[in-house]
Scaffold this motif. Structure first.
Motif, mmCIF file in Angstrom:
data_model
loop_
_atom_site.group_PDB
_atom_site.id
_atom_site.type_symbol
_atom_site.label_atom_id
_atom_site.label_comp_id
_atom_site.label_asym_id
_atom_site.label_seq_id
_atom_site.Cartn_x
_atom_site.Cartn_y
_atom_site.Cartn_z
ATOM 1 N N SER A 182 0.846 -1.193 0.000
ATOM 2 C CA SER A 182 0.000 0.000 0.000
ATOM 3 C C SER A 182 0.886 1.250 0.000
ATOM 4 C CB SER A 182 -0.984 0.001 1.164
ATOM 5 O OG SER A 182 -0.322 0.041 2.389
ATOM 6 N N ALA A 183 2.081 1.151 0.574
ATOM 7 C CA ALA A 183 3.025 2.270 0.478
ATOM 8 C C ALA A 183 3.431 2.493 -0.978
ATOM 9 C CB ALA A 183 4.261 1.991 1.325
ATOM 10 N N TYR A 184 3.654 1.390 -1.705
ATOM 11 C CA TYR A 184 4.053 1.516 -3.111
ATOM 12 C C TYR A 184 2.930 2.139 -3.936
ATOM 13 C CZ TYR A 184 7.929 -1.640 -1.975
ATOM 14 O OH TYR A 184 9.049 -2.211 -1.436
ATOM 15 N N ILE A 185 1.707 1.716 -3.647
ATOM 16 C CA ILE A 185 0.573 2.248 -4.408
ATOM 17 C C ILE A 185 0.412 3.741 -4.126
ATOM 18 C CG2 ILE A 185 -1.931 2.154 -4.646
ATOM 19 C CD1 ILE A 185 -0.490 -0.151 -5.970
ATOM 20 N N LEU A 186 0.564 4.098 -2.860
ATOM 21 C CA LEU A 186 0.476 5.524 -2.525
ATOM 22 C C LEU A 186 1.568 6.292 -3.270
ATOM 23 C CD1 LEU A 186 -0.871 7.700 -0.698
ATOM 24 C CD2 LEU A 186 1.064 7.379 0.833
ATOM 25 N N ALA A 187 2.766 5.718 -3.318
ATOM 26 C CA ALA A 187 3.873 6.354 -4.027
ATOM 27 C C ALA A 187 3.518 6.536 -5.498
ATOM 28 C CB ALA A 187 5.139 5.513 -3.886
ATOM 29 N N ALA A 188 2.923 5.495 -6.094
ATOM 30 C CA ALA A 188 2.559 5.596 -7.504
ATOM 31 C C ALA A 188 1.506 6.681 -7.706
ATOM 32 C CB ALA A 188 2.052 4.242 -8.004
ATOM 33 N N SER A 189 0.528 6.746 -6.810
ATOM 34 C CA SER A 189 -0.500 7.772 -6.928
ATOM 35 C C SER A 189 0.112 9.166 -6.818
ATOM 36 C CB SER A 189 -1.557 7.612 -5.846
ATOM 37 O OG SER A 189 -2.103 6.335 -5.885
ATOM 38 N N ARG A 190 1.029 9.328 -5.868
ATOM 39 C CA ARG A 190 1.694 10.623 -5.720
ATOM 40 C C ARG A 190 2.460 10.976 -6.994
ATOM 41 N NH1 ARG A 190 1.095 14.005 -1.381
ATOM 42 N NH2 ARG A 190 2.900 14.923 -2.347
ATOM 43 N N ALA A 191 3.148 9.991 -7.551
ATOM 44 C CA ALA A 191 3.980 10.243 -8.733
ATOM 45 C C ALA A 191 3.116 10.629 -9.919
ATOM 46 C CB ALA A 191 4.819 9.013 -9.052
ATOM 47 N N VAL A 192 1.993 9.946 -10.080
ATOM 48 C CA VAL A 192 1.113 10.252 -11.202
ATOM 49 C C VAL A 192 0.477 11.628 -11.023
ATOM 50 C CG1 VAL A 192 -1.085 9.579 -12.247
ATOM 51 C CG2 VAL A 192 0.651 7.861 -11.806
ATOM 52 N N GLY A 193 0.182 11.985 -9.790
ATOM 53 C CA GLY A 193 -0.528 13.233 -9.539
ATOM 54 C C GLY A 193 0.386 14.439 -9.334
ATOM 55 N N GLU A 194 1.689 14.214 -9.178
ATOM 56 C CA GLU A 194 2.600 15.318 -8.914
ATOM 57 C C GLU A 194 2.596 16.304 -10.098
ATOM 58 O OE1 GLU A 194 4.253 16.910 -6.748
ATOM 59 O OE2 GLU A 194 5.199 18.121 -8.301
ATOM 60 N N THR A 195 2.555 17.591 -9.767
ATOM 61 C CA THR A 195 2.341 18.611 -10.792
ATOM 62 C C THR A 195 3.514 19.570 -10.965
ATOM 63 O OG1 THR A 195 0.032 18.570 -10.110
ATOM 64 C CG2 THR A 195 0.714 20.369 -11.525
ATOM 65 N N MET A 196 3.945 20.145 -9.867
ATOM 66 C CA MET A 196 4.857 21.286 -9.951
ATOM 67 C C MET A 196 6.204 20.906 -10.534
ATOM 68 S SD MET A 196 3.954 24.119 -9.517
ATOM 69 C CE MET A 196 4.322 25.799 -9.208
ATOM 70 N N ILE A 197 6.763 19.787 -10.049
ATOM 71 C CA ILE A 197 8.105 19.404 -10.484
ATOM 72 C C ILE A 197 8.129 19.177 -11.993
ATOM 73 C CG2 ILE A 197 9.923 17.690 -10.221
ATOM 74 C CD1 ILE A 197 8.874 17.190 -7.381
ATOM 75 N N VAL A 198 7.130 18.436 -12.494
ATOM 76 C CA VAL A 198 7.119 18.152 -13.929
ATOM 77 C C VAL A 198 6.814 19.405 -14.732
ATOM 78 C CG1 VAL A 198 6.714 15.686 -13.966
ATOM 79 C CG2 VAL A 198 4.809 17.216 -13.579
ATOM 80 N N SER A 199 5.989 20.302 -14.195
ATOM 81 C CA SER A 199 5.692 21.540 -14.925
ATOM 82 C C SER A 199 6.962 22.348 -15.119
ATOM 83 C CB SER A 199 4.693 22.397 -14.158
ATOM 84 O OG SER A 199 3.512 21.707 -13.975
ATOM 85 N N ILE A 200 7.806 22.371 -14.086
ATOM 86 C CA ILE A 200 8.993 23.224 -14.157
ATOM 87 C C ILE A 200 10.118 22.556 -14.931
ATOM 88 C CG2 ILE A 200 10.824 24.284 -12.763
ATOM 89 C CD1 ILE A 200 8.674 24.630 -10.551
ATOM 90 N N ALA A 201 10.345 21.258 -14.650
ATOM 91 C CA ALA A 201 11.591 20.654 -15.124
ATOM 92 C C ALA A 201 11.440 19.733 -16.327
ATOM 93 C CB ALA A 201 12.250 19.893 -13.982
#
Lengths: 313, 268
Positions: free
Chosen positions: A225-244
């Motif tokens: 469940s930690a891995y799944i949460l990590a995957a959800s965070r990674a898919v939903g992360e916005t700012m880092i990908v917008s900038i870099a």
């Protein structure tokens, strides 16, 4: 016969409130608790409804088939012949999230294993807060860290790497996610009963064998469940990908190229001033719906994986 | 209260001619500053069952866990004295506790199978010793389960989780897990205290058969159990070894008044 209300309280010098008020107070508290519980469900329902509603408008114009098969995404760039294929955004999302998971899952798991099974209490008390600070750093800081520090550093090894690329964004995102993985995984490993550890030690295991062959598999339900949460965070992360990561929506499988993720596109559109009700405006809801579907799918997969591989103790 | 002056030092020895597998000599053990074992001497005869009895808190489990250095797992514990396994002093700083545990198996109070399949539970003890051919592994697992009197009950369900077994079967599985690596000494810490009488009976029968192959040191809270199947019995009280002897003799005519009190149910 017991229906007669108590005239006075059993304790001297105290007085029970009348039964009516007591009951009312109790009801009030229960309903407040219920509302608090309901609020998260209601919010979720409202979000899904909004996304569905606006997406429905979108899919009246653009066919669902085109949305999921077209490899071009140019709703704003191209005035004359806009294309509405989600695949370029999806590929950007998957590549950056994939890089992030390749970083965060091994590091987070090993960190959790170290903290739970090896670290002396003194060391753990020192490392844990530092790890948790990683999760508290604003993502915009991570974004510029990726763009201004990690990318140039990577370019010394990979000279072909562009200024904007999914690799650097994904790696920094991975670092951001490490504490989520390690913290939940550590809790799961700590919950493994110590009599299993003793049995493993008594069989002649090294400490690493105890951690890797007994504690890790016994805790896999919580860890996954930690891995799944990590995957959800990674898919939903916005700012880092917008900038870099750059903002060019293209089909990418190579993390060294630039690309746009679903979230980055939504931000890009939200920053501009598109009039409500236009098709361009509705694209962000279709994109948002795709995000929710991915996260939901991840959760369902995680649920079944956890069930399938769970080791009951 | 124990009056130190009246309790003369007990004679803890076996008749000459009895071979010893292990022996604790002037063993002291400390949890931090708390001295829990006081100059304990205990011979463990080779391929016999030696039972450790005594009231709760007398240190019998603590003593048992010295024989495979389990106390090393937790900080602040300290040994003084010697435990000889054959000629080797296993408490020596030069000795790796893991090597000790590879020669000494242990079964715990509550069945604690790993959350793995029945097969993998037994195979575990071999897998941690390095890579091993599957056919050899199969052979050892079958052998251990047979010796633990479990093979006929589980041979068709080796891949099922160990938790599908009953409590008594789980404990026999734990015994198989300890036996598979062919230990020289088997430690058992009240192995039947969490089991019903029928399961207890089957474990006792099993241990009776095992003693021709392996030396057994067992902690038990049940005097009847000690009397039923042990060859030697050691009585501990307040961290001291008060009496050791042939089980029949010790139960028939204990030399120490404390032992007599305990055996007759006046203490503990």
């Amino acid at each position: 016969m017991i229906d007669k209300p108590l005239e006075r309280s059993v304790l001297p010098h105290t007085k029970l409130p009348a039964r009516f008020w007591r009951k009312l107070g109790e009801r009030l508290i229960v309903s407040v608790l219920f509302l608090a519980g309901l609020s998260s469900v209601a919010t979720m329902a409202a979000i899904v409804l909004l996304l569905l509603w606006e997406s429905l408008e979108f899919f009246r114009v653009v066919s669902f088939w085109e949305f999921i098969t077209s490899t071009e995404w140019t709703p704003i760039l191209s005035r004359d012949n806009p294309q509405y294929g989600i695949l370029p955004l999806l590929s950007g999302t998957l590549v950056s999230a994939g890089v992030a998971l390749l970083v965060s899952i091994p590091i987070g798991t090993v960190a959790a294993m170290y903290l739970s099974e090896f670290a002396l209490p003194r060391v753990r008390d020192f490392i844990k807060p530092i790890l948790e600070i990683l999760a508290g750093v604003p993502t915009v800081v991570y974004g510029y860290f990726a763009l201004l520090v990690v990318t140039p550093a990577l370019q010394t090894i990979l000279p072909d790497l562009g200024t904007f690329n999914l690799l650097s964004a994904g790696m920094v995102m991975g670092v951001m996610i490490v504490p989520f993985v390690s913290s939940i995984s550590e809790d799961a490993m700590q919950a493994v009963p110590s009599n299993l550890r003793e049995a493993a030690h008594a069989s002649g295991s090294t400490r690493f064998q105890v951690a890797w062959r007994v504690v890790y598999p016994a805790a896999i339900s919580g860890i996954s469940s930690a891995y799944i949460l990590a995957a959800s965070r990674a898919v939903g992360e916005t700012m880092i990908v917008s900038i870099a990561a750059g903002g060019l929506p293209q089909m990418v499988w190579n993390p060294m190229e630039q690309g746009a993720t679903i979230t980055a596109f939504i931000v890009q559109v939200a920053k501009g001033d598109l009039p409500r009700g236009t098709l361009e405006y509705q694209t962000i809801f279709a994109a948002g719906l795709t995000l929710i579907v991915i996260t939901l799918a991840l959760n369902i997969i995680g649920h079944f994986l956890a069930k399938r591989y769970r080791e009951i103790y | 209260m124990v009056d130190e002056s009246q309790t003369s030092e007990p004679v803890i020895a076996v008749k000459s001619g009895v071979e010893l597998k292990a022996q604790a000599k002037d063993l002291n053990f400390f949890y931090g500053d708390n001295r829990v074992l006081k100059n304990v001497n205990l011979p463990v005869p080779d391929r016999k069952v030696t039972a450790l009895i005594g009231p709760s808190g007398c240190g019998k489990t603590t003593l048992l866990r010295c024989f495979n250095r389990m106390h090393d797992l937790y900080p602040g514990n300290r040994y003084e004295g010697e435990i000889r396994l054959d000629a080797l002093n296993i408490l020596s700083r030069q000795v790796d506790p893991i090597e000790v545990r590879m020669r000494v198996g242990m079964v715990f109070q509550r069945p604690n199978p790993f959350p793995k399949s029945i097969y993998e539970n037994v195979a575990y003890s071999l897998r941690v010793r390095g890579r091993i051919r599957r056919s050899i592994l199969d052979e050892y697992v079958e052998g251990a389960l047979t010796r633990a009197a479990l093979w006929s009950e589980v041979k068709d369900r080796l891949q099922e989780p160990a938790f599908t077994l009953s409590g008594g079967q789980q404990q026999r599985l734990c015994i198989a897990r300890a036996l598979v690596s062919e230990p020289e000494l088997l430690l058992l810490d009240e192995p039947t205290s969490a089991l019903d009488p029928i399961a207890t009976d089957s474990i006792e029968n099993l241990l009776n058969e095992l003693k021709s192959q392996v030396s057994i040191l067992i902690v038990t809270h049940s005097m009847q159990q000690a009397a039923r199947f042990s060859d030697y019995t050691a009585f501990m009280y307040l961290g001291k070894m008060l009496e050791f002897g042939n089980t029949t003799n010790l139960f028939a005519k204990p030399t120490n008044p404390k032992t007599e009190d305990y055996l007759s149910g006046r203490v503990g």
